[in-house]
Design an enzyme around this catalytic site. Structure first.
Site, PDB file in Angstrom:
ATOM      1  N   ASP A 136      14.698  79.701 -28.659  1.00  0.00           N
ATOM      2  CA  ASP A 136      13.508  79.079 -28.290  1.00  0.00           C
ATOM      3  C   ASP A 136      12.744  80.245 -27.456  1.00  0.00           C
ATOM      4  O   ASP A 136      13.427  80.518 -26.434  1.00  0.00           O
ATOM      5  CB  ASP A 136      13.363  77.826 -28.022  1.00  0.00           C
ATOM      6  CG  ASP A 136      14.342  77.451 -27.014  1.00  0.00           C
ATOM      7  OD1 ASP A 136      15.585  77.973 -26.999  1.00  0.00           O
ATOM      8  OD2 ASP A 136      14.137  76.492 -26.105  1.00  0.00           O
ATOM      9  N   GLU A 181      17.138  75.194 -26.193  1.00  0.00           N
ATOM     10  CA  GLU A 181      17.558  75.156 -24.956  1.00  0.00           C
ATOM     11  C   GLU A 181      16.807  75.003 -23.833  1.00  0.00           C
ATOM     12  O   GLU A 181      17.148  74.174 -22.949  1.00  0.00           O
ATOM     13  CB  GLU A 181      18.190  76.583 -25.007  1.00  0.00           C
ATOM     14  CG  GLU A 181      19.305  76.678 -23.537  1.00  0.00           C
ATOM     15  CD  GLU A 181      18.748  76.649 -22.192  1.00  0.00           C
ATOM     16  OE1 GLU A 181      18.998  76.187 -21.318  1.00  0.00           O
ATOM     17  OE2 GLU A 181      17.705  77.573 -22.260  1.00  0.00           O
TER      18      GLU A 181
END
Length: 391
Positions: A80, A139
């Site tokens: 991400d 994350e």
């Protein structure tokens, strides 16, 4: 200790590695929105013939089955991006998405693991066991790893290994020491309630802004006066929302902050003290307080056996001078949720190079990666898996 075929393959695929990283960098997706990244990873693994499945809502879990019986080692990369505006506007691969950027290096992690997977797949008949590949979403919200664990990411896994590109370290250096690496990262919100009124009539009011200000000034003594100085801890107030108008005494105030530490008892103590301080400060002024405490990531504690294996692999693959000793950081990493389940370690690979302007801090709009370090990370993923399975 190392496999020469891996080293030669990583060198051969270095241009592809850079190209993948640049593609991902230019097309960032935020946490839980990594649909295109997930599709790209899935298509890449499909082309290699590597069995895999998509997780919900995003993410991929794959497995390379070795030709010989043995254990299973997992390799993890996060995918991400962040809601950060890219300031490297002159880069040919700068973010195409306004207000979104790979400002932490997750694009590099995904690219490195894909090339490591390609390399390991070519020597799978020589592997003594299996390699699990975890391409993890979210994350940055500290929720992705937990979701992947719940969806079976480390089921049947004997060891787990992760890498983070680190701009604060010299490029191509590798750091992995036994013990604490990243701190636990918690979030708290304190809501104070007073009694609002006219700014010219304070005697009729209970000023929530004074309550909140007093709390901010006093809460730092939780760390400085109630915790063993040999136990690192941080309490940070990052946001205060109080008041509505210049001549109105505030009835409500909301404070948000974070707590970082390595020790479980210290973590418990700080959580309790936040409640004590908030309630007592509010009581002094006649108000009330409500504390909401959210436990995010655990501390990342590297296993001794795994960390020492990383050091040995690093020295064998890149030379003794590549082994670097980076101090633990108070930053958070949800890799801890994997280590709660199985032994393993989390490694930093340096990408800081002032000559290439890649020394900017993570989460900064000018963050970038020295792409010469990509091959180091990709090879370390693959060589660690090889060394663990053949230990």
């Amino acid at each position: 200790m190392i496999n020469q075929k891996i080293k030669e393959a990583i060198e051969q695929y270095s241009e592809e590695l850079t190209a993948i990283r640049r593609k991902l960098h230019s097309e960032p997706e935020l946490s839980w929105e990594e649909y295109e990244t997930t599709a790209f990873v899935s298509d890449y693994l499909t082309a290699l013939g590597i069995e895999h499945r998509k997780t919900e809502p995003t993410g991929v879990i794959a497995e390379i089955k070795g030709g010989k019986p043995g254990e299973t080692v997992a390799l993890r990369a996060d995918m991400d991006a962040l809601p950060v505006e890219e300031l490297n506007v002159d880069l040919p691969y700068a973010s195409k998405e306004l207000g979104k950027m790979h400002a932490c290096g997750h694009d590099a992690h995904t690219a490195m693991l894909l090339i490591a997977a390609k390399t390991l797949n070519e020597i799978k008949e020589e592997l003594r066991g299996n390699v699990r590949l975890i391409f993890q979403p979210a994350e940055e919200t500290a929720m992705g790893a937990k979701a992947m664990v719940e969806q079976g990411a480390v089921s049947g896994v004997d060891n787990v290994f992760g890498i983070h590109i680190w701009s604060q370290m010299p490029s191509k250096k590798v750091s992995c020491s036994p013990g604490p690496s990243f701190a636990s990262a918690d979030i708290f919100t304190v809501t104070f309630k007073g009694r609002g009124g006219h700014g010219a009539m304070p005697q009729d009011c209970i000023d929530a802004s004074i309550i909140a200000s007093s709390f901010v000034m006093n809460v730092q003594s939780v760390v400085s006066r109630t915790i063993d100085p040999q136990q690192p801890a941080v309490v940070t107030i990052g946001k205060m929302d109080v008041g509505t108008r210049f001549n109105v005494i505030a009835e409500n105030a909301v404070i948000e902050g974070t707590v970082r530490c390595f020790d479980a008892e210290t973590r418990d103590h700080i959580e309790k003290q936040l409640q004590v301080y908030a309630e007592n400060v509010a009581s002094i002024y006649g108000g009330t307080a409500k504390v909401d405490y959210f436990r995010g990531t655990q501390a990342v504690i590297n296993g001794e056996e795994s960390a020492k294996l990383v050091q040995k692999v690093t020295a064998a693959a890149f030379g003794e001078d590549a082994v670097y000793d980076e101090k633990p950081t108070m930053g958070g990493e949800d890799f801890s949720f994997y280590l709660d389940e199985v032994p393993g370690s989390f490694t930093l690979v340096g990408s800081g190079n002032p000559e290439k302007d890649t020394q900017w801090a993570h989460h900064h709009g000018k963050f970038n990666v020295d792409e010469d370090a990509l091959a180091t990370g990709a090879e370390l993923y693959a060589q660690y898996a090889w060394a663990y399975l053949n230990k």
